[in-house]
Design a protein around this motif. Structure first.
Motif, PDB file in Angstrom:
ATOM      1  N   UNK A 165      41.705  38.650  40.225  1.00 32.77           N
ATOM      2  CA  UNK A 165      41.457  38.761  38.782  1.00 32.77           C
ATOM      3  C   UNK A 165      42.139  40.009  38.188  1.00 32.77           C
ATOM      4  N   UNK A 167      44.957  41.881  39.279  1.00 29.82           N
ATOM      5  CA  UNK A 167      46.403  41.748  39.065  1.00 29.82           C
ATOM      6  C   UNK A 167      46.763  40.638  38.082  1.00 29.82           C
ATOM      7  N   UNK A 169      45.078  39.651  35.396  1.00 27.49           N
ATOM      8  CA  UNK A 169      44.857  40.118  34.031  1.00 27.49           C
ATOM      9  C   UNK A 169      45.917  41.153  33.621  1.00 27.49           C
ATOM     10  N   UNK A 188      38.080  48.390  29.668  1.00 28.51           N
ATOM     11  CA  UNK A 188      37.615  47.079  29.210  1.00 28.51           C
ATOM     12  C   UNK A 188      37.644  46.049  30.336  1.00 28.51           C
ATOM     13  N   UNK A 189      38.756  46.038  31.069  1.00 24.77           N
ATOM     14  CA  UNK A 189      38.901  45.060  32.155  1.00 24.77           C
ATOM     15  C   UNK A 189      37.810  45.252  33.213  1.00 24.77           C
ATOM     16  N   UNK A 192      34.048  44.838  31.167  1.00 19.91           N
ATOM     17  CA  UNK A 192      33.771  43.578  30.467  1.00 19.91           C
ATOM     18  C   UNK A 192      33.986  42.365  31.380  1.00 19.91           C
ATOM     19  N   UNK A 193      34.837  42.536  32.399  1.00 20.48           N
ATOM     20  CA  UNK A 193      35.153  41.392  33.274  1.00 20.48           C
ATOM     21  C   UNK A 193      34.687  41.629  34.719  1.00 20.48           C
ATOM     22  N   UNK A 196      30.517  42.459  35.413  1.00 18.74           N
ATOM     23  CA  UNK A 196      29.641  41.278  35.359  1.00 18.74           C
ATOM     24  C   UNK A 196      29.966  40.249  36.440  1.00 18.74           C
ATOM     25  N   UNK A 197      31.235  40.164  36.807  1.00 16.26           N
ATOM     26  CA  UNK A 197      31.643  39.170  37.798  1.00 16.26           C
ATOM     27  C   UNK A 197      31.138  39.491  39.204  1.00 16.26           C
TER      28      UNK A 197
ATOM     29  N   UNK B 154      25.880  34.375  28.738  1.00 16.95           N
ATOM     30  CA  UNK B 154      25.572  35.729  28.300  1.00 16.95           C
ATOM     31  C   UNK B 154      26.313  36.011  26.993  1.00 16.95           C
ATOM     32  N   UNK B 161      38.702  38.938  25.761  1.00 16.83           N
ATOM     33  CA  UNK B 161      39.136  39.369  27.094  1.00 16.83           C
ATOM     34  C   UNK B 161      38.620  38.409  28.166  1.00 16.83           C
ATOM     35  N   UNK B 162      37.364  37.972  28.046  1.00 13.34           N
ATOM     36  CA  UNK B 162      36.805  37.006  29.010  1.00 13.34           C
ATOM     37  C   UNK B 162      37.546  35.669  28.874  1.00 13.34           C
ATOM     38  N   UNK B 168      45.140  33.703  32.454  1.00 15.01           N
ATOM     39  CA  UNK B 168      45.727  34.739  33.314  1.00 15.01           C
ATOM     40  C   UNK B 168      45.754  34.275  34.767  1.00 15.01           C
ATOM     41  N   UNK B 169      44.639  33.685  35.227  1.00 15.18           N
ATOM     42  CA  UNK B 169      44.573  33.236  36.620  1.00 15.18           C
ATOM     43  C   UNK B 169      45.529  32.070  36.867  1.00 15.18           C
ATOM     44  N   UNK B 172      49.037  33.523  37.038  1.00 12.20           N
ATOM     45  CA  UNK B 172      49.189  34.268  38.287  1.00 12.20           C
ATOM     46  C   UNK B 172      49.323  33.314  39.475  1.00 12.20           C
ATOM     47  N   UNK B 193      34.707  32.214  39.820  1.00 13.69           N
ATOM     48  CA  UNK B 193      35.026  33.310  38.899  1.00 13.69           C
ATOM     49  C   UNK B 193      34.313  33.151  37.549  1.00 13.69           C
ATOM     50  N   UNK B 196      30.017  32.908  37.528  1.00 14.73           N
ATOM     51  CA  UNK B 196      29.323  34.194  37.708  1.00 14.73           C
ATOM     52  C   UNK B 196      29.616  35.183  36.580  1.00 14.73           C
ATOM     53  N   UNK B 197      30.819  35.120  36.027  1.00  8.94           N
ATOM     54  CA  UNK B 197      31.201  36.052  34.963  1.00  8.94           C
ATOM     55  C   UNK B 197      30.443  35.815  33.660  1.00  8.94           C
TER      56      UNK B 197
END
Lengths: 200, 200
Positions: A165, A167, A169, A188-189, A192-193, A196-197, B154, B161-162, B168-169, B172, B193, B196-197
Protein backbone atom coordinates in the motif's frame (compact mmCIF):
# COMPACT_ATOMS: atom_id res chain seq x y z
CA UNK A 1 50.49 27.19 -21.54
CA UNK A 2 50.90 24.26 -23.82
CA UNK A 3 52.33 22.17 -21.00
CA UNK A 4 49.43 23.13 -18.73
CA UNK A 5 46.86 22.20 -21.38
CA UNK A 6 48.63 18.91 -21.87
CA UNK A 7 48.50 18.15 -18.14
CA UNK A 8 44.80 19.02 -17.97
CA UNK A 9 43.83 16.85 -20.91
CA UNK A 10 46.10 13.98 -19.93
CA UNK A 11 44.26 11.05 -18.34
CA UNK A 12 44.86 11.05 -14.60
CA UNK A 13 46.39 7.93 -13.11
CA UNK A 14 43.68 6.71 -10.77
CA UNK A 15 42.50 3.16 -10.24
CA UNK A 16 39.55 1.28 -8.81
CA UNK A 17 37.22 3.15 -6.47
CA UNK A 18 38.78 6.57 -6.93
CA UNK A 19 38.38 6.52 -10.71
CA UNK A 20 34.89 5.07 -10.37
CA UNK A 21 33.83 7.86 -8.05
CA UNK A 22 35.07 10.51 -10.51
CA UNK A 23 33.16 8.80 -13.36
CA UNK A 24 29.92 8.57 -11.33
CA UNK A 25 30.15 12.23 -10.34
CA UNK A 26 30.67 13.24 -13.96
CA UNK A 27 27.74 11.06 -15.11
CA UNK A 28 25.33 12.51 -12.49
CA UNK A 29 26.48 16.04 -13.33
CA UNK A 30 25.73 15.49 -17.01
CA UNK A 31 22.44 13.79 -16.20
CA UNK A 32 21.11 16.62 -14.05
CA UNK A 33 22.41 19.42 -16.30
CA UNK A 34 21.64 18.14 -19.81
CA UNK A 35 19.40 15.09 -19.40
CA UNK A 36 19.91 11.50 -20.48
CA UNK A 37 19.62 12.06 -24.24
CA UNK A 38 22.56 14.48 -24.33
CA UNK A 39 24.76 12.39 -22.03
CA UNK A 40 27.52 10.55 -23.93
CA UNK A 41 30.23 8.10 -22.83
CA UNK A 42 32.74 10.47 -24.43
CA UNK A 43 31.41 13.48 -22.51
CA UNK A 44 31.54 11.63 -19.20
CA UNK A 45 35.06 10.35 -19.94
CA UNK A 46 36.20 13.91 -20.72
CA UNK A 47 34.65 15.40 -17.58
CA UNK A 48 36.17 12.63 -15.44
CA UNK A 49 39.53 13.10 -17.20
CA UNK A 50 39.82 9.53 -18.36
CA UNK A 51 39.51 7.70 -21.68
CA UNK A 52 36.38 6.36 -23.35
CA UNK A 53 37.99 2.89 -23.35
CA UNK A 54 38.16 2.93 -19.55
CA UNK A 55 34.39 3.46 -19.46
CA UNK A 56 33.58 0.79 -22.01
CA UNK A 57 35.72 -1.71 -20.10
CA UNK A 58 33.26 -1.42 -17.20
CA UNK A 59 29.92 -0.47 -18.82
CA UNK A 60 28.54 -1.75 -22.11
CA UNK A 61 26.25 1.28 -22.54
CA UNK A 62 25.30 4.60 -21.00
CA UNK A 63 22.16 3.05 -19.49
CA UNK A 64 24.31 0.70 -17.42
CA UNK A 65 26.68 3.50 -16.43
CA UNK A 66 23.78 5.73 -15.30
CA UNK A 67 22.22 2.89 -13.32
CA UNK A 68 25.49 2.26 -11.46
CA UNK A 69 25.90 5.99 -10.85
CA UNK A 70 22.37 6.27 -9.42
CA UNK A 71 22.92 3.13 -7.36
CA UNK A 72 25.95 4.76 -5.75
CA UNK A 73 23.89 7.78 -4.56
CA UNK A 74 20.54 6.23 -3.57
CA UNK A 75 20.31 5.76 0.21
CA UNK A 76 20.47 2.12 1.29
CA UNK A 77 17.41 1.10 3.34
CA UNK A 78 19.27 -0.89 6.02
CA UNK A 79 16.06 -1.36 7.98
CA UNK A 80 14.03 1.05 10.07
CA UNK A 81 15.12 1.24 13.76
CA UNK A 82 12.79 -0.05 16.47
CA UNK A 83 11.01 3.08 17.75
CA UNK A 84 8.54 1.15 19.89
CA UNK A 85 5.62 2.10 17.60
CA UNK A 86 4.69 0.82 14.13
CA UNK A 87 3.09 4.19 13.37
CA UNK A 88 6.31 6.11 14.13
CA UNK A 89 8.44 3.62 12.19
CA UNK A 90 6.14 3.79 9.13
CA UNK A 91 6.19 7.59 9.28
CA UNK A 92 10.02 7.62 9.39
CA UNK A 93 10.15 5.30 6.37
CA UNK A 94 7.53 7.20 4.33
CA UNK A 95 9.12 10.57 5.14
CA UNK A 96 12.47 9.21 3.93
CA UNK A 97 10.83 8.21 0.65
CA UNK A 98 9.08 11.52 0.17
CA UNK A 99 12.35 13.38 0.84
CA UNK A 100 14.21 11.22 -1.69
CA UNK A 101 11.47 11.67 -4.30
CA UNK A 102 11.40 15.44 -3.71
CA UNK A 103 15.23 15.75 -3.88
CA UNK A 104 17.24 16.86 -6.92
CA UNK A 105 18.29 13.23 -7.54
CA UNK A 106 14.64 12.14 -7.35
CA UNK A 107 13.74 14.72 -9.97
CA UNK A 108 16.57 13.55 -12.22
CA UNK A 109 15.40 9.95 -11.88
CA UNK A 110 11.83 10.85 -12.75
CA UNK A 111 12.92 12.91 -15.75
CA UNK A 112 15.13 10.01 -16.81
CA UNK A 113 12.23 7.53 -16.70
CA UNK A 114 10.12 9.80 -18.93
CA UNK A 115 12.99 10.17 -21.39
CA UNK A 116 13.96 6.51 -21.82
CA UNK A 117 12.66 4.41 -24.69
CA UNK A 118 10.71 1.24 -23.97
CA UNK A 119 13.63 -1.27 -23.90
CA UNK A 120 15.81 1.04 -21.79
CA UNK A 121 12.89 1.64 -19.41
CA UNK A 122 12.43 -2.13 -18.90
CA UNK A 123 16.08 -2.46 -17.94
CA UNK A 124 15.75 0.47 -15.56
CA UNK A 125 12.54 -0.94 -14.04
CA UNK A 126 14.41 -4.14 -13.09
CA UNK A 127 17.01 -2.02 -11.33
CA UNK A 128 14.36 -0.08 -9.40
CA UNK A 129 12.66 -3.35 -8.46
CA UNK A 130 15.83 -4.82 -6.97
CA UNK A 131 17.25 -1.63 -5.53
CA UNK A 132 14.12 0.13 -4.21
CA UNK A 133 10.90 -1.91 -4.40
CA UNK A 134 12.03 -5.20 -2.88
CA UNK A 135 14.05 -3.71 0.05
CA UNK A 136 11.07 -1.42 0.82
CA UNK A 137 8.66 -4.33 0.96
CA UNK A 138 10.99 -6.17 3.33
CA UNK A 139 11.40 -3.06 5.53
CA UNK A 140 7.61 -2.58 5.79
CA UNK A 141 6.99 -6.26 6.54
CA UNK A 142 9.63 -5.96 9.30
CA UNK A 143 7.80 -2.98 10.81
CA UNK A 144 4.43 -4.78 10.63
CA UNK A 145 5.85 -7.99 12.09
CA UNK A 146 7.52 -6.12 14.96
CA UNK A 147 4.23 -4.28 15.64
CA UNK A 148 2.32 -7.58 15.67
CA UNK A 149 4.85 -8.86 18.21
CA UNK A 150 4.08 -5.83 20.42
CA UNK A 151 0.33 -6.49 20.02
CA UNK A 152 -0.36 -3.14 18.32
CA UNK A 153 -0.63 -4.51 14.77
CA UNK A 154 -3.36 -6.95 13.67
CA UNK A 155 -1.55 -10.24 12.78
CA UNK A 156 -3.70 -10.52 9.60
CA UNK A 157 -2.20 -7.23 8.38
CA UNK A 158 1.34 -8.65 8.15
CA UNK A 159 1.02 -9.55 4.44
CA UNK A 160 2.83 -8.61 1.21
CA UNK A 161 -0.39 -7.00 -0.11
CA UNK A 162 -0.68 -4.66 2.90
CA UNK A 163 3.05 -3.88 2.53
CA UNK A 164 2.34 -2.81 -1.09
CA UNK A 165 0.00 0.00 0.00
CA UNK A 166 2.79 2.48 0.86
CA UNK A 167 4.78 2.18 -2.42
CA UNK A 168 1.54 2.00 -4.45
CA UNK A 169 0.21 5.22 -2.94
CA UNK A 170 3.55 7.03 -3.40
CA UNK A 171 3.74 5.94 -7.05
CA UNK A 172 0.13 6.98 -7.62
CA UNK A 173 0.73 10.32 -5.91
CA UNK A 174 3.74 11.16 -8.05
CA UNK A 175 2.04 9.94 -11.27
CA UNK A 176 -1.16 11.89 -10.69
CA UNK A 177 -0.01 14.95 -8.78
CA UNK A 178 3.60 15.52 -9.74
CA UNK A 179 6.29 16.87 -7.44
CA UNK A 180 6.98 18.06 -4.82
CA UNK A 181 4.96 15.58 -2.76
CA UNK A 182 5.65 17.31 0.55
CA UNK A 183 6.03 15.82 4.03
CA UNK A 184 2.38 16.50 4.86
CA UNK A 185 1.47 13.69 2.48
CA UNK A 186 3.60 11.26 4.52
CA UNK A 187 1.61 12.03 7.70
CA UNK A 188 -1.74 11.75 5.88
CA UNK A 189 -0.79 8.44 4.28
CA UNK A 190 0.31 6.96 7.60
CA UNK A 191 -2.50 8.31 9.82
CA UNK A 192 -5.44 8.19 7.40
CA UNK A 193 -4.62 4.93 5.60
CA UNK A 194 -1.94 2.77 7.22
CA UNK A 195 -2.86 3.13 10.91
CA UNK A 196 -6.58 2.23 10.46
CA UNK A 197 -5.58 -0.59 8.12
CA UNK A 198 -3.12 -2.28 10.48
CA UNK A 199 -4.27 -1.49 14.02
CA UNK A 200 -5.19 -4.43 16.24
CA UNK B 1 -14.25 -6.62 -62.01
CA UNK B 2 -13.14 -3.10 -62.66
CA UNK B 3 -16.55 -1.75 -61.65
CA UNK B 4 -16.46 -3.79 -58.42
CA UNK B 5 -13.01 -2.46 -57.53
CA UNK B 6 -14.21 1.05 -58.22
CA UNK B 7 -17.21 0.62 -55.94
CA UNK B 8 -15.04 -0.80 -53.15
CA UNK B 9 -12.51 2.00 -53.26
CA UNK B 10 -15.11 4.74 -53.67
CA UNK B 11 -15.77 6.72 -50.48
CA UNK B 12 -19.11 5.66 -49.02
CA UNK B 13 -21.70 8.35 -48.40
CA UNK B 14 -22.16 8.27 -44.64
CA UNK B 15 -22.48 11.17 -42.27
CA UNK B 16 -22.18 11.93 -38.58
CA UNK B 17 -22.37 9.02 -36.14
CA UNK B 18 -22.33 6.27 -38.77
CA UNK B 19 -19.11 7.49 -40.38
CA UNK B 20 -17.58 8.12 -36.97
CA UNK B 21 -18.31 4.56 -35.88
CA UNK B 22 -16.64 3.15 -39.01
CA UNK B 23 -13.56 5.34 -38.40
CA UNK B 24 -13.29 4.31 -34.72
CA UNK B 25 -13.59 0.62 -35.62
CA UNK B 26 -10.87 0.98 -38.23
CA UNK B 27 -8.61 2.87 -35.78
CA UNK B 28 -9.01 0.24 -33.03
CA UNK B 29 -8.41 -2.57 -35.55
CA UNK B 30 -5.16 -0.97 -36.67
CA UNK B 31 -4.15 -0.25 -33.08
CA UNK B 32 -4.59 -3.85 -31.89
CA UNK B 33 -3.10 -5.45 -35.00
CA UNK B 34 -0.10 -3.24 -35.77
CA UNK B 35 0.39 -0.94 -32.77
CA UNK B 36 0.32 2.83 -32.52
CA UNK B 37 3.57 3.51 -34.41
CA UNK B 38 2.32 1.81 -37.59
CA UNK B 39 -1.15 3.39 -37.43
CA UNK B 40 -1.58 6.22 -39.98
CA UNK B 41 -4.47 8.60 -40.72
CA UNK B 42 -4.26 7.38 -44.33
CA UNK B 43 -4.51 3.71 -43.31
CA UNK B 44 -7.50 4.37 -41.06
CA UNK B 45 -9.22 6.42 -43.79
CA UNK B 46 -8.67 3.60 -46.29
CA UNK B 47 -9.98 0.89 -43.95
CA UNK B 48 -13.03 3.02 -43.12
CA UNK B 49 -13.55 3.76 -46.84
CA UNK B 50 -13.41 7.52 -46.46
CA UNK B 51 -10.89 10.24 -47.31
CA UNK B 52 -7.96 11.49 -45.25
CA UNK B 53 -9.49 14.98 -45.36
CA UNK B 54 -12.61 13.71 -43.56
CA UNK B 55 -10.36 12.53 -40.72
CA UNK B 56 -8.33 15.72 -40.50
CA UNK B 57 -11.52 17.78 -40.35
CA UNK B 58 -12.30 16.11 -37.00
CA UNK B 59 -8.92 15.17 -35.52
CA UNK B 60 -5.71 17.19 -35.69
CA UNK B 61 -3.51 14.12 -35.13
CA UNK B 62 -3.61 10.36 -34.72
CA UNK B 63 -3.21 10.72 -30.93
CA UNK B 64 -6.51 12.59 -30.78
CA UNK B 65 -8.21 10.10 -33.08
CA UNK B 66 -7.02 7.14 -30.98
CA UNK B 67 -8.16 8.84 -27.76
CA UNK B 68 -11.65 9.38 -29.17
CA UNK B 69 -11.75 5.80 -30.45
CA UNK B 70 -10.76 4.43 -27.02
CA UNK B 71 -13.25 6.75 -25.34
CA UNK B 72 -16.02 5.24 -27.46
CA UNK B 73 -15.25 1.68 -26.24
CA UNK B 74 -14.31 2.19 -22.57
CA UNK B 75 -17.23 1.30 -20.28
CA UNK B 76 -18.84 4.33 -18.64
CA UNK B 77 -18.85 4.06 -14.84
CA UNK B 78 -22.41 5.33 -14.25
CA UNK B 79 -22.14 4.55 -10.55
CA UNK B 80 -22.21 1.26 -8.68
CA UNK B 81 -25.71 0.03 -7.69
CA UNK B 82 -26.71 -0.10 -4.02
CA UNK B 83 -26.11 -3.74 -3.03
CA UNK B 84 -26.67 -3.10 0.69
CA UNK B 85 -22.98 -3.71 1.47
CA UNK B 86 -19.94 -1.52 0.85
CA UNK B 87 -17.77 -4.65 0.59
CA UNK B 88 -19.94 -6.13 -2.20
CA UNK B 89 -20.11 -2.81 -4.05
CA UNK B 90 -16.32 -2.34 -3.88
CA UNK B 91 -15.81 -5.90 -5.10
CA UNK B 92 -18.15 -5.29 -8.07
CA UNK B 93 -16.25 -2.11 -8.97
CA UNK B 94 -12.77 -3.63 -8.59
CA UNK B 95 -13.76 -6.75 -10.55
CA UNK B 96 -15.01 -4.52 -13.36
CA UNK B 97 -11.65 -2.76 -13.44
CA UNK B 98 -9.65 -5.97 -13.41
CA UNK B 99 -11.78 -7.36 -16.26
CA UNK B 100 -11.27 -4.18 -18.32
CA UNK B 101 -7.51 -4.20 -17.65
CA UNK B 102 -7.28 -7.91 -18.55
CA UNK B 103 -9.35 -7.47 -21.76
CA UNK B 104 -7.94 -7.12 -25.29
CA UNK B 105 -8.69 -3.37 -25.20
CA UNK B 106 -6.87 -3.07 -21.87
CA UNK B 107 -3.83 -4.76 -23.38
CA UNK B 108 -3.92 -2.42 -26.37
CA UNK B 109 -4.10 0.59 -24.04
CA UNK B 110 -1.15 -0.59 -21.97
CA UNK B 111 0.93 -1.31 -25.08
CA UNK B 112 -0.02 2.12 -26.36
CA UNK B 113 1.17 3.85 -23.19
CA UNK B 114 4.57 2.12 -23.45
CA UNK B 115 4.87 3.11 -27.10
CA UNK B 116 4.02 6.82 -26.84
CA UNK B 117 6.69 9.48 -26.59
CA UNK B 118 6.73 11.84 -23.62
CA UNK B 119 4.53 14.64 -25.03
CA UNK B 120 1.98 12.19 -26.44
CA UNK B 121 1.92 10.34 -23.12
CA UNK B 122 1.13 13.57 -21.24
CA UNK B 123 -1.83 14.20 -23.51
CA UNK B 124 -3.01 10.65 -23.01
CA UNK B 125 -2.58 10.89 -19.23
CA UNK B 126 -4.97 13.85 -19.14
CA UNK B 127 -7.54 11.78 -21.00
CA UNK B 128 -7.18 8.87 -18.56
CA UNK B 129 -7.51 11.28 -15.66
CA UNK B 130 -10.79 12.71 -16.90
CA UNK B 131 -12.21 9.52 -18.35
CA UNK B 132 -11.10 6.90 -15.80
CA UNK B 133 -9.42 8.30 -12.67
CA UNK B 134 -11.87 11.03 -11.68
CA UNK B 135 -15.11 9.02 -12.27
CA UNK B 136 -13.56 6.13 -10.30
CA UNK B 137 -12.76 8.36 -7.35
CA UNK B 138 -16.35 9.67 -7.35
CA UNK B 139 -17.77 6.13 -7.58
CA UNK B 140 -15.65 4.94 -4.63
CA UNK B 141 -16.53 7.98 -2.51
CA UNK B 142 -20.22 7.22 -3.25
CA UNK B 143 -19.80 3.64 -2.03
CA UNK B 144 -17.98 4.78 1.12
CA UNK B 145 -20.53 7.51 1.83
CA UNK B 146 -23.45 5.11 1.38
CA UNK B 147 -21.71 2.60 3.70
CA UNK B 148 -21.18 5.30 6.33
CA UNK B 149 -24.92 6.08 6.08
CA UNK B 150 -25.66 2.41 6.82
CA UNK B 151 -23.24 2.50 9.77
CA UNK B 152 -20.92 -0.16 8.33
CA UNK B 153 -18.19 2.26 7.17
CA UNK B 154 -16.15 4.43 9.54
CA UNK B 155 -17.07 8.07 8.77
CA UNK B 156 -13.35 9.04 8.92
CA UNK B 157 -12.72 6.66 5.99
CA UNK B 158 -14.87 8.67 3.57
CA UNK B 159 -11.91 10.68 2.21
CA UNK B 160 -10.27 11.21 -1.20
CA UNK B 161 -7.06 9.62 0.10
CA UNK B 162 -8.85 6.38 1.10
CA UNK B 163 -10.61 6.43 -2.28
CA UNK B 164 -7.17 6.53 -3.96
CA UNK B 165 -6.16 3.16 -2.49
CA UNK B 166 -8.04 1.06 -5.08
CA UNK B 167 -6.69 2.78 -8.24
CA UNK B 168 -3.20 3.08 -6.68
CA UNK B 169 -3.06 -0.65 -5.93
CA UNK B 170 -4.35 -1.58 -9.41
CA UNK B 171 -1.76 0.68 -11.07
CA UNK B 172 1.00 -0.72 -8.87
CA UNK B 173 -0.12 -4.28 -9.56
CA UNK B 174 -0.06 -3.83 -13.33
CA UNK B 175 3.26 -1.92 -13.23
CA UNK B 176 5.04 -4.47 -11.07
CA UNK B 177 3.38 -7.75 -12.01
CA UNK B 178 2.08 -7.31 -15.55
CA UNK B 179 -1.06 -8.89 -16.94
CA UNK B 180 -3.35 -10.73 -16.53
CA UNK B 181 -4.20 -9.47 -13.05
CA UNK B 182 -6.93 -12.06 -12.46
CA UNK B 183 -10.15 -11.77 -10.47
CA UNK B 184 -8.52 -13.34 -7.40
CA UNK B 185 -6.61 -10.09 -6.96
CA UNK B 186 -9.89 -8.15 -6.77
CA UNK B 187 -11.08 -10.27 -3.82
CA UNK B 188 -7.72 -9.98 -2.04
CA UNK B 189 -7.59 -6.23 -2.49
CA UNK B 190 -11.12 -5.78 -1.14
CA UNK B 191 -10.97 -8.26 1.76
CA UNK B 192 -7.36 -7.85 2.86
CA UNK B 193 -6.98 -4.08 2.39
CA UNK B 194 -10.22 -2.17 1.83
CA UNK B 195 -12.51 -3.89 4.35
CA UNK B 196 -10.13 -3.56 7.35
CA UNK B 197 -9.35 0.02 6.29
CA UNK B 198 -12.97 1.20 6.15
CA UNK B 199 -14.95 -0.90 8.61
CA UNK B 200 -16.64 0.92 11.46
Amino acid sequence: MRAAAEVLSRPMRRRGKELERAIFEAALDQLTSGGFARLTMEGVAGAARTGKAALYRRWASKVELVIDALDSTLPRPDGTPDLGSARDELLLLVEGFVEAMDSRAGGAMQALMAELDHAQAEFFKDFIGQRVTEPTKIAILDILGRGAGRGEVRPGAVTPLVADVVPAMLLYRVKSGGRPIGLGYATELVDEVMVPLIRA
